[in-house]
Design an enzyme around this catalytic site. Structure first.
Site, PDB file in Angstrom:
ATOM      1  N   CYS A 298     -13.392  41.850  32.348  1.00  0.00           N
ATOM      2  CA  CYS A 298     -12.267  42.764  32.541  1.00  0.00           C
ATOM      3  C   CYS A 298     -11.579  42.333  34.010  1.00  0.00           C
ATOM      4  O   CYS A 298     -10.568  42.186  34.443  1.00  0.00           O
ATOM      5  CB  CYS A 298     -12.790  44.341  32.460  1.00  0.00           C
ATOM      6  SG  CYS A 298     -11.469  45.332  32.280  1.00  0.00           S
TER       7      CYS A 298
ATOM      8  N   GLY B 148     -36.297  31.371  16.231  1.00  0.00           N
ATOM      9  CA  GLY B 148     -36.373  32.427  15.429  1.00  0.00           C
ATOM     10  C   GLY B 148     -37.796  32.916  15.400  1.00  0.00           C
ATOM     11  O   GLY B 148     -38.100  34.045  14.913  1.00  0.00           O
TER      12      GLY B 148
ATOM     13  N   CYS C 297      -7.170  45.916  31.072  1.00  0.00           N
ATOM     14  CA  CYS C 297      -6.677  44.658  31.146  1.00  0.00           C
ATOM     15  C   CYS C 297      -5.973  44.223  30.111  1.00  0.00           C
ATOM     16  O   CYS C 297      -5.637  42.874  29.890  1.00  0.00           O
ATOM     17  CB  CYS C 297      -7.854  43.850  31.821  1.00  0.00           C
ATOM     18  SG  CYS C 297      -8.972  43.479  29.951  1.00  0.00           S
TER      19      CYS C 297
ATOM     20  N   CYS D 111      -8.092  46.821  25.703  1.00  0.00           N
ATOM     21  CA  CYS D 111      -8.532  47.174  26.942  1.00  0.00           C
ATOM     22  C   CYS D 111      -7.350  47.882  27.690  1.00  0.00           C
ATOM     23  O   CYS D 111      -6.364  47.623  28.027  1.00  0.00           O
ATOM     24  CB  CYS D 111      -9.335  46.228  27.767  1.00  0.00           C
ATOM     25  SG  CYS D 111      -9.890  47.016  29.271  1.00  0.00           S
TER      26      CYS D 111
ATOM     27  N   CYS E 235     -13.033  47.580  28.467  1.00  0.00           N
ATOM     28  CA  CYS E 235     -13.825  46.610  28.343  1.00  0.00           C
ATOM     29  C   CYS E 235     -15.257  46.750  28.550  1.00  0.00           C
ATOM     30  O   CYS E 235     -15.552  47.351  29.642  1.00  0.00           O
ATOM     31  CB  CYS E 235     -13.754  45.263  29.128  1.00  0.00           C
ATOM     32  SG  CYS E 235     -12.056  44.315  28.536  1.00  0.00           S
TER      33      CYS E 235
END
Lengths: 294, 258, 368
Positions: free
Chosen positions: A273, A33, A245, A242, A267
């Protein structure tokens, strides 16, 4: 002037530069970080268009790697296409659109829906690495704040959000605390993706070319989104699935269909997808057609 | 209460080339004691305050502070991290211009709550409650909690700055002309408030002022400075009622009688 | 039926082809040659070399052609090329006192050793569009004179002789000059790195900042001590030979600005300095650079920092036009994922407000 103005090393950068970047990456992994300054090079694409990510990828990629590049979750957005083509040209490396086949995934603004595995590296493109930047514009001051773990100002911002908006209103680039020490900007991924960074099996590297910083989250590291006890962190939810899909619980793009407010949701992760559709899943947009065909 | 002073100041001097900012200042400050540093402009009182509060590095001398564990630490042999931590928890600094001591673009509640959040408080509701409580104590209406100090009057801003400083229960507060720039009626109200808070919380304070009335109202002891030197010090009432040095006599007699 | 958008690759290829077509333009017109650009648009080439930090007229001219005249695009091209070049050493500092001078002016002295040489300046032209340049008119040879051999001493040396101007920088002798293109940027900066940043900084940005100092935003009472333009030798130390070897000559513009005098309790007053040094003939840039250099020394000289031109972090963070244009223009890239998140938040907040209002209305109705 010869036709060959310059000869390029494997993956464009010369070995000294790669070494310099790798040292920065190692430092970054050692201090999860923490933003490690590095001498960012001028690259053949503009600053702000992924030069940090490209330099990190160029420093770690080898001839046996398989590279995937996505932007907004899609392999086919223009900038992803351009970066992928760049590495094909300067590294002649194998490329893929399938998350599970990639060893290195360079991404802008999304984490793939598919869970990443040990041995994979996710390289994030970062515009502004400093999570405190918009609260405190001076680099000299923010450096001190990180060194002394003075993150009060960050929580002041969240407090203000709740006081004025009733909730924390940050929806992307949502700040996180890494390994219990440094506050980090995860790049402009939607907060929806924050939980994916926590205890990942993969190595996560972050490159900011213009701002000249590299940072990292090693595998199996704690990544916790900042919040208040009585206003805990929440990811976005979508009412819809979605339309192509039928996936649920994934990040969706809103697509405008006509000028009467017609819209559908698909998606954002195009590989996810396609993969689902290949395995027979269908969303409501495709289902009627299937029935008609039968 | 401890038998030890809270602050031990020894031979503090600050030079700018050959010019004297302040020279050879020594004193002890006890818990619960308010010390006024009085002088006209150029007397060196603000320089001294800055040396004592680690905002300015002295050219000579030492400043030792008794930490909560009872040990004395030389402030200038501390790391910057420790000094900054001290500044945020055990100390307060009230600036003459409240805008210097506040975040002007952040709400009053956030201004008061910042130090709590800086030391790890993570409950929004409780932070807000504490902030509301403190706003009440400094006589700011609770419904102003989400307003920015930009919208406050000078007196209100100063009271907000005081709340912001006191919320972490500091033991020592530095004040640089806390009533400077305020209307006279507002000054009186603010001084009353400060005196009350200092008493209730058992604070020590070092108050720099050119205004003898502020010294009279707030302080137990005072030091008079001229040209960088302390020319007289003692109990406030004694110094003001029976000034010994000619300069002090001049200051005292110059107060307009209205 | 909705089909997921594909074809980004094809779109890019077509865009590049269209760009090449537009760049060439009307095929009936002769193509620009690199030599023409280098010769006849020399000042554009100079700017590109300066801000790309690479001295090569042909390459800079190529960049100008490739960028269709967009100089920041050209600078970008040349910088990217510079990245690929191996670095095999540093030169000895160039000696501008030994410059083969083509232009030299001083505003602080009416006359001085070496004289005032105007050189090929626009300064005293009348800015009237010249129709004779619409065709290829014959240009007469300019007047030439033998070099007098008189030494062109620096104006700053004239003042230094009397102790009237501060010494030229106070870095220790063993200080190795930093390299902005090889080290990460960190604040506060040393003057050497700062000057590097200014030398490759955007001319327009520095011009505006320099202008602002003259208008009172951090005024430092500037006088042009000297501007000189000409060629200097670039030499490298050869340890094996024991003496420096010349690699060739480059054209430089140097500006010594003489600024507000300043004394202290220990030192009597002296004039202070601002410095500008740029590749090629880039007078505006060199002068702006020297004004901003002096402004950025405010802290070192004990002056209050009140103006943008004095703010090192602000000036240096935003002086690089390649970085600036990259980030400004990146806004064109897709941001729809984050925008989607914002859309959702705004819709939710609006729905909440609507629900509250509806709730209030209901309560009111119920109460009545």
């Amino acid at each position: 002037m010869s036709a060959d103005l310059a000869t390029y090393n494997f993956a464009y950068l010369d070995e000294q530069t790669k070494r310099m970047i790798r040292r920065a990456i190692l430092k970054a992994i050692a201090i999860p970080g923490y933003q490690v300054p590095f001498a960012s090079r001028e690259m053949p694409m503009p600053y702000g268009w992924g030069t940090g990510g490209v330099q990190v990828t160029a420093a770690i990629i080898g001839p046996d790697d398989v590279l995937k590049v996505i932007d907004q979750g899609a392999d086919d957005t223009t900038n992803a296409v351009s970066i992928r083509a760049f590495f094909q040209k300067v590294a002649n490396v194998a490329v893929t659109t399938h998350t599970k086949d990639a060893t290195i995934i360079q991404t802008r603004h999304r984490i793939p829906e598919q869970k990443l595995t040990e041995g994979q590296v996710l390289v994030y493109q970062v515009p502004i690495p400093e999570p405190l930047r918009f609260l405190e514009p001076r680099e000299t001051e923010t450096r001190k704040m990180h060194a002394l773990e003075e993150y009060g100002l960050m929580h002041v911002k969240l407090y203000e959000d709740i006081a004025h908006n009733g909730r924390i209103s940050k929806t992307y680039a949502y700040p996180v605390k890494v390994d219990g020490r440094y506050v980090m900007d995860p790049s402009p991924t939607p907060k929806f993706d924050n939980p994916k960074m926590h205890m990942s099996d993969a190595l996560q590297l972050f490159g900011a070319g213009r701002e000249k910083r590299i940072y990292a989250v090693p595998p199996h590291t704690e990544v916790v989104s900042l919040d208040f006890e009585d206003h805990p962190f929440e990811i976005q939810t979508f009412e819809q699935d979605c339309a192509l899909c039928g996936a649920h619980g994934v990040y969706l793009d809103e697509v405008v269909l006509d000028d009467q407010g017609g819209r559908m949701f698909v998606c954002s992760d195009t590989d996810h997808c396609e993969d689902r559709r290949e395995h027979g899943h269908v969303g409501e947009m495709l289902a009627p057609n299937q029935e008609a065909a039968e | 209460m401890s038998d030890n002073p809270l602050l031990k100041v020894s031979g503090v001097s600050k030079f700018y080339g050959s010019r004297i900012g302040c020279q050879d200042v020594s004193f002890d400050l006890w818990p619960g004691e308010v010390l006024a540093i009085v002088g006209e402009s150029g007397s060196g009182k603000t320089t001294l305050l800055n040396c004592l509060s680690t905002r300015l590095m002295p050219s000579a001398g030492s400043v030792e502070y008794r930490m909560r564990d009872g040990n004395f630490r030389d402030l200038y042999h501390m790391s910057e991290a420790e000094r900054r931590f001290l500044m945020r928890t055990d100390w307060g600094f009230v600036h003459q211009n409240p805008a210097d001591g506040l975040r002007m673009t952040v709400s009053a509640g956030a201004n008061v709550g910042e130090r709590l959040m800086a030391v790890g408080d993570r409950h929004y509701g409780k932070i807000r409650e504490t902030a509301t409580d403190w706003l009440g104590r400094v006589e700011i209406s609770a419904d102003r909690i989400d307003d920015q100090p930009r919208a406050f009057s000078g007196g209100m801003r100063q009271r907000l700055q005081i709340a912001r400083n006191l919320v972490t229960g500091p033991r020592l507060v530095f004040m640089d002309e806390p009533t400077g720039g305020l209307d006279v009626s507002v000054q009186a109200r603010l001084l009353d408030l400060v005196r009350g808070l200092v008493n209730d919380l058992g604070l020590s304070a070092i108050v720099v002022t050119h205004d003898l009335a502020v010294a009279r109202l707030l302080s137990h002891r005072m030091m008079v400075m001229k040209d960088g030197h302390v020319i007289e010090q003692g109990l406030t009432d004694r110094v003001l009622d029976d000034p010994r040095e000619p300069y002090t006599q001049l200051l005292v007699s110059s107060i307009l009688q209205v | 039926m909705y089909v997921a958008v594909k074809g980004g690759e094809a779109a890019i290829t077509n865009a590049h082809a269209l760009l090449a077509d537009r760049r060439r333009g009307d095929r009936a017109l002769p193509a620009l040659t690199i030599e023409q650009i280098a010769e006849q648009l020399g000042l554009a080439v100079d700017r590109v070399m300066a801000e790309a930090s690479l001295y090569d007229r042909s390459l800079a001219a190529l960049a100008v052609r490739q960028s269709r005249g967009d100089l920041i695009e050209a600078i970008f091209l040349l910088r990217a090329y510079r990245t690929t070049l191996p670095r095999f050493g540093s030169s000895v500092p160039v000696d501008t006192a030994a410059m083969k001078v083509e232009r030299r002016v001083s505003a602080t002295y009416k006359d001085l050793p070496g004289g005032q040489l105007l050189g090929p300046t626009f300064d005293y032209t009348h800015r009237l569009l010249d129709p004779s340049l619409l065709t290829d008119e014959v240009i007469a040879d300019p007047a030439r004179k033998e070099a007098s051999g008189e030494e062109m001493m620096r104006v700053s040396d004239i003042l230094a002789h009397e102790g009237l101007i501060e010494p030229d920088g106070d870095l220790p002798d063993d200080h190795a000059a930093g390299d902005l293109t090889r080290e990460p940027l960190e604040f506060p900066m040393g003057r050497d790195l700062r000057l590097q940043a200014l030398a490759r900084g955007d001319e327009g940005f520095l011009l505006a900042l320099g202008y602002s100092t003259q208008r009172g935003y951090g005024r430092n009472h500037p006088f042009v001590g000297e501007i000189r333009i000409g060629e200097v030798e670039v030499e490298v130390d050869m340890p094996e030979l024991g003496f420096p070897v010349s690699l060739g000559r480059i054209q430089l513009t140097e500006c010594q600005m003489i600024n507000q005098f300043k004394g202290s309790s220990i030192a009597p007053p002296q004039f202070t300095r601002g410095y500008g040094l740029v590749f090629g003939q880039s007078e505006r840039k060199a002068m702006s650079m020297s004004l901003v250099d002096r402004a950025l020394r405010a802290e070192e000289l004990g002056e209050d920092i009140t103006a943008p031109a004095q703010d090192e972090e602000f000036v240096i963070s935003h002086s690089d036009n390649v970085q600036a244009t990259g980030f400004v223009e990146h806004l064109k890239l897709p941001h729809y994922v984050d925008f989607q998140a914002e859309l959702a938040m705004v819709r939710k907040m609006r729905a909440d407000i609507e629900a509250t209002r509806h709730g209030d209305t209901e309560m009111k109705d119920a109460a009545e």
